[in-house]
Write an enzyme that holds these catalytic residues in place. Structure first.
Site, mmCIF file in Angstrom:
data_model
loop_
_atom_site.group_PDB
_atom_site.id
_atom_site.type_symbol
_atom_site.label_atom_id
_atom_site.label_comp_id
_atom_site.label_asym_id
_atom_site.label_seq_id
_atom_site.Cartn_x
_atom_site.Cartn_y
_atom_site.Cartn_z
ATOM 1 N N GLY A 11 55.637 -8.527 87.534
ATOM 2 C CA GLY A 11 55.862 -6.986 87.680
ATOM 3 C C GLY A 11 54.078 -6.632 88.439
ATOM 4 O O GLY A 11 53.267 -7.606 88.739
ATOM 5 N N ASN A 12 53.676 -5.301 88.826
ATOM 6 C CA ASN A 12 52.254 -4.637 88.751
ATOM 7 C C ASN A 12 51.146 -5.282 87.690
ATOM 8 O O ASN A 12 50.283 -6.411 87.901
ATOM 9 C CB ASN A 12 51.715 -3.550 89.334
ATOM 10 C CG ASN A 12 52.609 -2.723 90.427
ATOM 11 O OD1 ASN A 12 52.937 -3.830 91.150
ATOM 12 N ND2 ASN A 12 53.364 -2.033 90.658
ATOM 13 N N VAL A 13 51.465 -5.300 86.571
ATOM 14 C CA VAL A 13 50.391 -5.456 84.943
ATOM 15 C C VAL A 13 50.878 -6.933 85.038
ATOM 16 O O VAL A 13 49.564 -7.549 84.961
ATOM 17 C CB VAL A 13 51.053 -4.693 84.082
ATOM 18 C CG1 VAL A 13 50.212 -5.339 82.949
ATOM 19 C CG2 VAL A 13 51.008 -3.847 83.444
ATOM 20 N N GLY A 14 51.878 -7.752 84.863
ATOM 21 C CA GLY A 14 52.235 -9.522 84.830
ATOM 22 C C GLY A 14 50.896 -10.044 86.359
ATOM 23 O O GLY A 14 50.050 -10.613 86.078
ATOM 24 N N ASP A 33 59.350 -14.284 85.956
ATOM 25 C CA ASP A 33 60.071 -12.875 85.978
ATOM 26 C C ASP A 33 61.178 -13.501 86.578
ATOM 27 O O ASP A 33 61.521 -14.700 87.185
ATOM 28 C CB ASP A 33 59.439 -12.393 87.423
ATOM 29 C CG ASP A 33 60.374 -11.375 87.154
ATOM 30 O OD1 ASP A 33 59.320 -10.028 86.394
ATOM 31 O OD2 ASP A 33 61.411 -10.423 87.746
ATOM 32 N N ARG A 82 57.527 3.079 82.387
ATOM 33 C CA ARG A 82 57.377 4.567 82.351
ATOM 34 C C ARG A 82 57.212 5.695 83.496
ATOM 35 O O ARG A 82 56.909 4.936 84.683
ATOM 36 C CB ARG A 82 56.354 5.235 80.983
ATOM 37 C CG ARG A 82 56.023 4.993 79.732
ATOM 38 C CD ARG A 82 54.887 5.860 79.607
ATOM 39 N NE ARG A 82 54.045 5.542 79.809
ATOM 40 C CZ ARG A 82 53.389 6.781 79.483
ATOM 41 N NH1 ARG A 82 53.449 7.740 78.678
ATOM 42 N NH2 ARG A 82 52.266 6.452 79.605
ATOM 43 N N ARG A 88 56.559 6.730 75.808
ATOM 44 C CA ARG A 88 56.159 5.301 75.035
ATOM 45 C C ARG A 88 57.311 5.334 74.003
ATOM 46 O O ARG A 88 58.267 4.093 74.494
ATOM 47 C CB ARG A 88 54.746 4.911 74.809
ATOM 48 C CG ARG A 88 54.122 4.610 75.395
ATOM 49 C CD ARG A 88 52.596 3.888 74.918
ATOM 50 N NE ARG A 88 52.356 3.953 75.554
ATOM 51 C CZ ARG A 88 50.559 4.666 76.536
ATOM 52 N NH1 ARG A 88 50.865 5.659 76.766
ATOM 53 N NH2 ARG A 88 50.027 4.302 77.279
ATOM 54 N N VAL A 118 51.889 -6.482 75.936
ATOM 55 C CA VAL A 118 51.454 -5.849 76.615
ATOM 56 C C VAL A 118 52.756 -4.567 77.066
ATOM 57 O O VAL A 118 52.092 -3.795 77.205
ATOM 58 C CB VAL A 118 50.920 -6.202 77.596
ATOM 59 C CG1 VAL A 118 50.695 -5.198 78.780
ATOM 60 C CG2 VAL A 118 50.088 -7.099 77.939
ATOM 61 N N HIS A 175 49.468 2.538 70.273
ATOM 62 C CA HIS A 175 48.441 2.775 71.540
ATOM 63 C C HIS A 175 49.886 3.858 71.798
ATOM 64 O O HIS A 175 51.289 4.083 72.015
ATOM 65 C CB HIS A 175 48.996 1.667 71.889
ATOM 66 C CG HIS A 175 49.225 2.149 73.044
ATOM 67 N ND1 HIS A 175 47.670 2.168 73.870
ATOM 68 C CD2 HIS A 175 49.573 0.922 74.431
ATOM 69 C CE1 HIS A 175 47.152 2.334 75.349
ATOM 70 N NE2 HIS A 175 48.438 1.768 75.979
#
Length: 310
Positions: A11-14, A33, A82, A88, A118, A175
């Protein structure tokens, strides 16, 4: 022989983690993925940026872990993001199964790797990965404080109209909404923040930092932050691979430090080739210790829920 980093989650973070690792020429990258074609396509796209950007590493995507064998670091970003109004904590049980499966495969294929988590809720996911992997505590690390301090530093720099590079900050605790920014240890080129801003403004910036992720979710509506989280994770990757021994706030397994036992909580650590090489214990004011205790209690509640599934 080049280092290898596996990034779980396309995804976007990875994908941004993979791009940043490649761009810094830190290691060859395997992007994993479960969605067929997504990691392969993104991996090839990142690879083809190399001639333009001037980096020369291999980037490949996969739907299984065969190509990840003998990775030096495995960064786990996979999970459900989210949505507006979701905390979270709501992500807990949905993402536990994802992290469990990813950790099992990472350990099977790269038994000597270091795990960087993460996926949210971060501290609870670190605990789950620690239990599943059976790794030593220095080899399971959560990306939290680097991102939280980046947000805090950004807001301070905006408020004072100074360079973010001059702002240093420290954040403790879990976090999320209960994190504990330590304003008295925050400074601008060595000048204490309290000498530059009044307490009301500092409190406002602390609150905004605590809710920095939620603020972005509110704007995006169908996703969550990914540029800053990926940058934070890659700073950790770089410190480990280059044995830079940076002192960074990360989620670490505590065994008595800060009066906390058996939980992953954000604290300042030294990151080097062996992962977490030292945990630094800060002297706390009574209000800071109380806030840290509250934060760790919130983490424990999540872990207690996970234990019912194990």
């Amino acid at each position: 022989m080049r280092k290898k980093v596996t990034v779980v989650g396309g995804g976007n973070v990875g994908a941004n983690c993979a791009l940043r690792i490649a761009g810094k020429e830190l290691a060859d990258v395997v992007l994993v993925d479960i969605v067929e074609g997504v990691p392969q396509g993104k991996g090839l796209d990142i690879l083809q940026s190399g001639p333009v950007e001037g980096y020369d590493v291999n980037v490949v995507g996969a739907n299984n872990y065969d190509l990840t064998a003998n990775s030096d670091i495995v960064v786990i970003t996979a999970g459900f993001p989210r949505t507006p109004g979701m905390s979270r904590d709501d992500l807990l049980l949905k993402n536990y199964d994802v992290v469990k499966a990813a950790t099992e495969q990472a350990v099977k294929n790269s038994p000597n790797c270091i795990l960087i988590l993460v996926t949210n809720p971060l501290d609870a996911m670190c605990w789950a990965a620690f239990q599943v992997s059976k790794f030593s505590k220095n080899r399971v690390i959560g990306m939290a404080g680097v991102l939280d301090t980046a947000r805090f530093r950004t807001f301070i720099a905006q408020e004072l109209n100074v360079s973010v590079e001059n702002v240093t900050a420290m954040v403790l605790g879990g976090h999320g909404d209960t994190m504990v920014p330590i304003a008295r240890l925050t400074s601008v080129s060595g000048i204490p923040l309290s000498e530059l801003l009044d307490q009301a403004v500092i409190d406002k910036l602390v609150d905004r930092a605590r809710n920095g992720g939620a603020e972005i979710v509110k704007y995006l509506k169908t996703g969550s932050a990914y540029y800053a989280p990926s940058a934070a994770a890659v700073e950790m990757v770089e410190s480990i691979l280059k044995d830079k021994k940076k002192v960074l706030p990360c989620s670490a397994y505590l065994e008595g430090e800060y009066g906390i036992n058996g939980l992953f909580v954000g604290v300042p650590v030294k990151l080097g080739a062996r992962g977490i090489e030292q945990i630094y214990q800060l002297k706390r004011q009574p209000d800071e210790q109380a806030a840290l205790a509250k934060s760790s209690a919130a983490v424990k509640e999540l872990i207690d829920v996970i234990k019912t599934k194990m």
